[in-house]
Design an enzyme around this catalytic site. Structure first.
Site, PDB file in Angstrom:
ATOM      1  N   HIS A 135       0.810  -1.209   0.000  1.00  0.00           N
ATOM      2  CA  HIS A 135       0.000   0.000   0.000  1.00  0.00           C
ATOM      3  C   HIS A 135       0.847   1.265   0.000  1.00  0.00           C
ATOM      4  CE1 HIS A 135       0.831   0.706   4.305  1.00  0.00           C
ATOM      5  NE2 HIS A 135       0.772  -0.615   4.418  1.00  0.00           N
ATOM      6  N   ASP A 136       0.366   2.264  -0.729  1.00  0.00           N
ATOM      7  CA  ASP A 136       0.955   3.609  -0.755  1.00  0.00           C
ATOM      8  C   ASP A 136       2.351   3.647  -1.357  1.00  0.00           C
ATOM      9  OD1 ASP A 136      -1.271   4.982   0.760  1.00  0.00           O
ATOM     10  OD2 ASP A 136      -0.623   3.554   2.298  1.00  0.00           O
ATOM     11  N   GLY A 190       4.843  -1.234   2.676  1.00  0.00           N
ATOM     12  CA  GLY A 190       4.105  -0.011   2.429  1.00  0.00           C
ATOM     13  C   GLY A 190       4.996   1.207   2.319  1.00  0.00           C
TER      14      GLY A 190
END
Length: 266
Positions: A126-127, A144
């Site tokens: 994520h991100d 992440g």
């Protein structure tokens, strides 16, 4: 549901209402496409691909069997907030690859650039922000909030710690665990990775000027010499190698804000 008339959807595929599928795209057997997915022109999902969430796949990208794209992040802080996964054009996403959308704490978007090769079982967390022309070999993993600049190469089973930045053109050896930022064009090896030099092969392949490469090699030696801090040595390098764009890129990377330290020679 907006499916272009020239798109080819296999009868066993499930395309939920609201999905958008571009001209010439092909969705193979047993694929599942969520209601907020957008597949660009000429995208190919070979078979058994699941694309979920608010996910956009750029034109010409090919996704191979059993890839899981856009499903909920593997983050205990995620509470179902709306977040996105944006994948660029002409990528090759191989079998069992997972790519997750962003989270509220990381800006809400995971971005993947153009022209990348993501080999079997790669994970993009994520991100993350992944540049153009990257190559992630089998089972390479991004935690992440990782940033990979353009033309980065990760060897098989390499793992990048959360919030780490990898500078443009760097090469990370197989099995390396990278817990600190890597300068542009760096070559990194080791179970707990250390800087082994510069990715000279990559620079030559991309046609970098020979004199600039020699200047970068000299600057590398000065940056990681003994005495003083890295930032102090960087000031000296800036004065002695002014006008070399490769050196200047490394110095900009070092001077940028980061929550991590730097990967250095053993």
């Amino acid at each position: 549901m907006a499916i272009d008339a020239t798109a080819d959807i296999h009868p066993t595929a499930i395309v939920e209402d609201g999905a958008e599928i571009g001209a010439g795209a092909r969705v193979g057997p047993y694929c599942v496409i969520g209601p907020e997915v957008v597949l660009g022109e000429g995208v190919v999902l070979q078979s058994h691909v699941a694309v979920a969430g608010i996910t956009r796949v750029g034109a010409g990208t090919r996704i191979f069997p059993f890839a899981s794209i856009g499903h909920a992040p593997q983050d205990l802080k995620y509470r179902g907030e709306r977040s996105e996964l944006i994948i660029g054009a002409n990528n090759s996403i191989r079998e069992h690859v997972t790519m997750n959308p962003g989270t509220e704490g990381g800006g809400g978007v995971t971005r993947v650039g153009d022209g990348g090769l993501f080999m079997m079982s790669v994970h993009v967390g994520h991100d993350c922000v992944v540049g153009d022309g990257v190559i992630l070999a089998n089972n390479a993993t991004l935690a992440g909030h990782v940033i990979l600049d353009d033309n980065v190469i990760l060897g098989g089973l390499a793992a990048i710690h959360q919030h780490v930045r990898i500078g443009r053109g760097a090469m990370i050896g197989g099995l390396a665990g990278v817990v600190a930022d890597v300068i542009p064009y760096g070559s990194v090896i080791g179970e707990r990775a250390h800087l082994a030099g510069l990715n000279l092969v990559g620079l030559k392949r991309r046609g970098a000027d020979r004199a600039q490469i020699h200047g970068l090699r000299a600057a590398f030696g000065e940056l990681f010499a003994e005495g003083g801090s890295l930032r102090e040595r960087a000031d000296g390098v800036a004065a002695s190698h002014a006008g070399n764009p490769l050196v200047e890129e490394v110095l900009r990377f070092i001077s940028a804000e980061s929550s991590r330290s730097f990967t250095v020679p053993a």
